[in-house]
Design a protein around this motif. Structure first.
Motif, PDB file in Angstrom:
ATOM      1  N   UNK A  74       0.903  -1.244  -0.130  1.00 28.81           N
ATOM      2  CA  UNK A  74       0.052  -0.130  -0.237  1.00 28.81           C
ATOM      3  C   UNK A  74       1.508   1.000  -0.221  1.00 28.81           C
ATOM      4  N   UNK A  75       2.316   1.218   1.115  1.00 28.86           N
ATOM      5  CA  UNK A  75       3.280   2.473   0.698  1.00 28.86           C
ATOM      6  C   UNK A  75       3.572   2.754  -0.399  1.00 28.86           C
ATOM      7  N   UNK A  76       4.383   1.622  -1.260  1.00 30.93           N
ATOM      8  CA  UNK A  76       4.377   1.648  -2.589  1.00 30.93           C
ATOM      9  C   UNK A  76       3.253   2.278  -3.649  1.00 30.93           C
ATOM     10  N   UNK A  77       2.240   1.748  -3.467  1.00 32.19           N
ATOM     11  CA  UNK A  77       1.262   2.041  -4.797  1.00 32.19           C
ATOM     12  C   UNK A  77       0.939   3.720  -3.843  1.00 32.19           C
ATOM     13  N   UNK A  78       0.837   4.245  -3.102  1.00 26.11           N
ATOM     14  CA  UNK A  78       0.145   5.722  -2.606  1.00 26.11           C
ATOM     15  C   UNK A  78       1.532   6.401  -2.904  1.00 26.11           C
ATOM     16  N   UNK A  79       2.371   5.961  -3.231  1.00 28.47           N
ATOM     17  CA  UNK A  79       3.641   7.302  -3.178  1.00 28.47           C
ATOM     18  C   UNK A  79       4.061   6.941  -4.315  1.00 28.47           C
ATOM     19  N   UNK A  80       3.184   6.611  -5.621  1.00 24.96           N
ATOM     20  CA  UNK A  80       2.963   6.126  -6.828  1.00 24.96           C
ATOM     21  C   UNK A  80       2.493   7.642  -7.943  1.00 24.96           C
ATOM     22  N   UNK A  81       2.079   8.545  -7.726  1.00 23.41           N
ATOM     23  CA  UNK A  81       1.603   9.718  -8.273  1.00 23.41           C
ATOM     24  C   UNK A  81       0.313   9.017  -9.176  1.00 23.41           C
ATOM     25  N   UNK A  82      -0.150   9.346  -8.899  1.00 22.00           N
ATOM     26  CA  UNK A  82      -1.559   8.081 -10.155  1.00 22.00           C
ATOM     27  C   UNK A  82      -1.903   6.834  -9.046  1.00 22.00           C
ATOM     28  N   UNK A  83      -1.904   6.801  -8.220  1.00 26.79           N
ATOM     29  CA  UNK A  83      -2.437   5.338  -7.282  1.00 26.79           C
ATOM     30  C   UNK A  83      -3.685   4.401  -8.043  1.00 26.79           C
ATOM     31  N   UNK A  84      -4.459   5.439  -8.344  1.00 29.69           N
ATOM     32  CA  UNK A  84      -6.038   4.637  -9.214  1.00 29.69           C
ATOM     33  C   UNK A  84      -5.639   4.244 -10.252  1.00 29.69           C
ATOM     34  N   UNK A  85      -4.794   5.082 -11.539  1.00 33.73           N
ATOM     35  CA  UNK A  85      -4.396   4.546 -12.195  1.00 33.73           C
ATOM     36  C   UNK A  85      -3.411   3.286 -12.148  1.00 33.73           C
ATOM     37  N   UNK A  86      -2.775   3.620 -11.831  1.00 35.07           N
ATOM     38  CA  UNK A  86      -1.098   2.828 -11.666  1.00 35.07           C
ATOM     39  C   UNK A  86      -1.854   1.235 -11.922  1.00 35.07           C
ATOM     40  N   UNK A  87      -2.946   1.471 -10.649  1.00 35.76           N
ATOM     41  CA  UNK A  87      -3.307  -0.180  -9.666  1.00 35.76           C
ATOM     42  C   UNK A  87      -4.091  -0.377 -11.426  1.00 35.76           C
ATOM     43  N   UNK A  88      -4.536  -0.780 -11.783  1.00 35.30           N
ATOM     44  CA  UNK A  88      -5.366  -0.918 -12.993  1.00 35.30           C
ATOM     45  C   UNK A  88      -4.631  -1.686 -13.905  1.00 35.30           C
ATOM     46  N   UNK A  89      -3.071  -1.025 -13.703  1.00 35.65           N
ATOM     47  CA  UNK A  89      -2.379  -0.966 -15.292  1.00 35.65           C
ATOM     48  C   UNK A  89      -2.199  -2.224 -14.615  1.00 35.65           C
ATOM     49  N   UNK A  90      -1.821  -2.166 -13.214  1.00 33.64           N
ATOM     50  CA  UNK A  90      -1.093  -3.442 -11.978  1.00 33.64           C
ATOM     51  C   UNK A  90      -2.417  -4.458 -12.480  1.00 33.64           C
ATOM     52  N   UNK A  91      -3.467  -3.929 -12.203  1.00 35.49           N
ATOM     53  CA  UNK A  91      -3.881  -4.917 -11.933  1.00 35.49           C
ATOM     54  C   UNK A  91      -4.238  -6.070 -13.439  1.00 35.49           C
ATOM     55  N   UNK A  92      -3.985  -5.190 -14.852  1.00 36.05           N
ATOM     56  CA  UNK A  92      -4.181  -6.057 -16.340  1.00 36.05           C
ATOM     57  C   UNK A  92      -2.848  -6.349 -16.412  1.00 36.05           C
ATOM     58  N   UNK A  93      -1.937  -6.364 -15.538  1.00 39.81           N
ATOM     59  CA  UNK A  93      -0.193  -6.992 -16.431  1.00 39.81           C
ATOM     60  C   UNK A  93      -0.504  -8.334 -15.054  1.00 39.81           C
ATOM     61  N   UNK A  94      -1.069  -8.087 -13.932  1.00 41.50           N
ATOM     62  CA  UNK A  94      -1.312  -9.245 -13.928  1.00 41.50           C
ATOM     63  C   UNK A  94      -2.490 -10.603 -13.787  1.00 41.50           C
ATOM     64  N   UNK A  95      -2.858 -10.265 -14.686  1.00 39.33           N
ATOM     65  CA  UNK A  95      -3.927 -10.479 -15.442  1.00 39.33           C
ATOM     66  C   UNK A  95      -4.010 -11.082 -16.386  1.00 39.33           C
ATOM     67  N   UNK A  96      -2.932 -10.243 -17.385  1.00 39.43           N
ATOM     68  CA  UNK A  96      -2.171 -10.717 -18.343  1.00 39.43           C
ATOM     69  C   UNK A  96      -2.451 -12.884 -18.524  1.00 39.43           C
ATOM     70  N   UNK A  97      -2.503 -13.581 -19.308  1.00 37.69           N
ATOM     71  CA  UNK A  97      -2.797 -14.872 -19.671  1.00 37.69           C
ATOM     72  C   UNK A  97      -1.602 -15.651 -19.778  1.00 37.69           C
TER      73      UNK A  97
ATOM     74  N   UNK B  99      -7.304  -9.430  -3.758  1.00 35.46           N
ATOM     75  CA  UNK B  99      -7.797  -9.837  -2.225  1.00 35.46           C
ATOM     76  C   UNK B  99      -8.788  -8.155  -2.513  1.00 35.46           C
ATOM     77  N   UNK B 100      -9.480  -8.041  -1.663  1.00 37.01           N
ATOM     78  CA  UNK B 100     -10.744  -6.493  -1.724  1.00 37.01           C
ATOM     79  C   UNK B 100     -10.266  -6.624   0.203  1.00 37.01           C
ATOM     80  N   UNK B 101     -10.549  -7.091   0.556  1.00 37.75           N
ATOM     81  CA  UNK B 101      -9.508  -7.023   1.837  1.00 37.75           C
ATOM     82  C   UNK B 101      -8.621  -6.761   2.341  1.00 37.75           C
ATOM     83  N   UNK B 102      -7.925  -7.122   1.620  1.00 34.85           N
ATOM     84  CA  UNK B 102      -6.240  -6.315   1.503  1.00 34.85           C
ATOM     85  C   UNK B 102      -5.703  -5.342   0.502  1.00 34.85           C
ATOM     86  N   UNK B 103      -6.245  -5.803  -0.624  1.00 35.82           N
ATOM     87  CA  UNK B 103      -5.653  -3.660  -1.190  1.00 35.82           C
ATOM     88  C   UNK B 103      -7.072  -3.222  -1.052  1.00 35.82           C
ATOM     89  N   UNK B 104      -7.648  -2.933  -0.455  1.00 34.16           N
ATOM     90  CA  UNK B 104      -8.265  -2.582   0.104  1.00 34.16           C
ATOM     91  C   UNK B 104      -9.479  -0.963  -1.114  1.00 34.16           C
TER      92      UNK B 104
END
Length: 524
Positions: free
Chosen positions: A317-340, A391-396
């Motif tokens: 959460x701390x690394x994400x919070x310092x990223x400048x645009x956390x929500x947009x970057x998390x969508x991109x991160x989730x997409x990379x993780x979700x690649x087949x 996990x929404x309980x962890x990534x909030x």
């Protein structure tokens, strides 16, 4: 030069090499960077494991622990030592990062046996030559194990020294059932009296289905974050890594470098890491990021107080919070993780064409937790990040659900497909063995995707333009391409997707294209 016949020794070897899962071999280049134990760490544990492996019996080991305690690093270090001593039989390191196939497990083990023991290579080649289906996806693992592993190993039954098989990250196996079957198959088959002394090391999280499959008598070694030796090893790792950072930044810390960090800061960092090696490793990555001031990064990391050690979620959460645009970057991160399957940077840049700026900024901001050298596949540093993001309980507030991630990926795939001009489209369709990711996976992401207005518009555009071109190109009736269209048709005929007249038209165009592909197939 004429190609070797499959039944010839050279033909059988080529056949085997073509089905090997090279990413599962412990020291494969596909597994870079190799994670090994730092020198002077894990000393009592490695000694304990080595003592078991040196015994002339068939004692197996189950090394288990939560994500991030260092199981793979320990397995790699043992594999290196066994290989140097010429006592390593074979390894299979499971990983979500690689598109591994269940059918490759036994052939990959047999391939390594043939290299490690030249005396049995001919027998393995004969077995393949005598049965053309032995390496086929439909062949049972039991048959493969008997012909490719057990029978050849019997030739070595009079050898005095014991050998080691290492199966790492069973919890990242293809399914819980597959993991349980693999444990049973290996432990039963390699326990035979007519074989050389063999030890198997399994590593995994302590999950119930794996525990149920582990037979009695296995030497269990649980790894915890509360073990005093582990905590001291993490302390040693942090001290050595921070000293290296201090020595490598003379413009920041002077020459010779002044003491850093303070004892209070160091002790706080040790407490936050607990006994979790992955926390320590990613904390060092965060602190020593290029272009950042190490002291400022350390202060950011220590700013939020922890009531418990080894809080990997807080670190993420701390690394994400310092990223400048956390929500947009998390969508991109989730997409990379979700690649087949993982992609190289250039492939990601093509896929996320309209989001390239966000991609570049995300990769830079998340460099402590993402592996990216600009050449190899872009991958997450550790599987615990995938667990955290899903996990929404962890990534909030940073959680991105699977349906919206697939929607983003489906949009990017369709955007890529419709963006190509006719010449590029033709070139792609005439080379089905090298379809880019969007051509292979657009329908896979479409099925579970949230049917947003943007996605339905892109799908309508695709069926009205590019799809019409697909059915006109000679040789475009490739089975895989046809399958993607049929799969998309099934999806778009569901009530989930029909929201209005344009959606009905989209489904009708897909249905029409399927009929055109069927006609093309009949004329071939």
């Amino acid at each position: 030069m004429a190609s070797a016949h499959p039944s010839s020794p050279s033909g059988s070897w080529v056949h085997l090499c073509n089905v090997v899962e090279y990413s599962a071999i412990f020291d494969s280049e596909y597994r870079q960077p190799h994670l090994r134990c730092m020198k002077n760490t894990r000393v009592p544990l490695l000694k304990n494991i080595t003592q078991v492996l040196d015994q002339r019996d068939r004692t197996n080991i189950w090394l288990n622990g939560l994500a991030g305690v260092g199981k793979t690093s320990i397995a790699f270090t043992i594999a290196e030592e066994r290989k140097e001593a010429e006592r390593l039989a074979a390894t299979f390191f499971f990983s979500h990062k690689h598109a591994q196939k269940a059918v490759a497990i036994i052939p990959t083990i047999a391939y390594q046996l043939a290299l490690a023991f030249p005396r049995i290579r001919e027998d393995i080649m004969k077995a393949i030559g005598n049965d053309d289906s032995l390496l086929s996806p439909g062949k049972s693992h039991a048959d493969q194990m008997r012909e490719l592993v057990i029978k050849p190993l019997k030739i070595l039954r009079f050898r005095e020294q014991p050998y080691t098989f290492i199966i790492d990250a069973l919890d990242e196996c293809f399914s819980s059932e597959e993991a349980a079957r693999l444990v049973t198959l290996l432990t039963d088959a390699l326990a035979g009296p007519a074989l050389p002394f063999v030890h198997i090391i399994f590593t995994s999280r302590p999950e119930a289905h794996i525990r149920a499959a582990i037979p009695s008598g296995v030497h269990e070694i649980p790894l915890t974050t509360r073990d005093e030796d582990t905590i001291q090893d993490v302390r040693y790792f942090l001290r050595a890594s921070l000293d290296e950072t201090r020595a490598s930044r003379p413009t920041v810390f002077g020459q010779p470098p002044f003491p850093w960090p303070s004892e209070d800061e160091f002790e706080t960092l040790v407490f936050k890491a607990g006994g979790l090696f992955v926390y320590a490793a990613m904390a060092i990555n965060f602190i020593s990021s290029i272009g950042q001031h190490p002291q400022e990064r350390l202060e950011l990391l220590l700013r939020e107080k922890s009531t418990v050690g080894a809080d990997i979620d807080q670190l993420y959460r701390q690394i994400i919070a310092t990223s400048g645009d956390p929500l947009a970057h998390c969508r991109m991160l989730a997409s990379i993780i979700h690649l087949r399957r993982p992609l190289k940077l250039a492939e990601l840049q093509e896929l996320f064409y309209t989001d390239n700026r966000s991609l570049v900024m995300m990769l830079e901001a998340f460099s402590p937790v993402i592996l990216n050298d600009g050449v190899e596949n872009v991958e997450i540093y550790h599987a615990s990040l995938r667990d955290f993001m899903s996990d929404p309980l962890r990534s909030q507030q940073y959680h991105v659900d699977a349906a919206h991630t697939d929607e983003h990926l489906a949009c990017c795939c369709l955007d890529f497909i419709t963006r190509q001009d006719s010449n590029r489209t033709r070139a792609i369709l005439l080379s089905p063995s090298s379809y880019p990711y969007p051509y292979q996976m657009w329908h896979i992401h479409l099925h579970p995707a949230y049917p947003s207005s943007k996605l339905r518009k892109l799908l309508a555009l695709f069926t009205d333009t590019t799809l019409q071109y697909w059915v006109q190109i000679p040789n475009s009736n490739d089975f895989n391409l046809t399958h993607t269209v049929r799969d998309a048709r099934r999806c778009c005929l569901s009530s989930k997707w029909i929201r209005g007249p344009s959606d009905i038209m989209t489904a009708w165009r897909l249905h029409k294209a399927c009929k055109e592909f069927a006609k093309l197939a009949d004329t071939v």
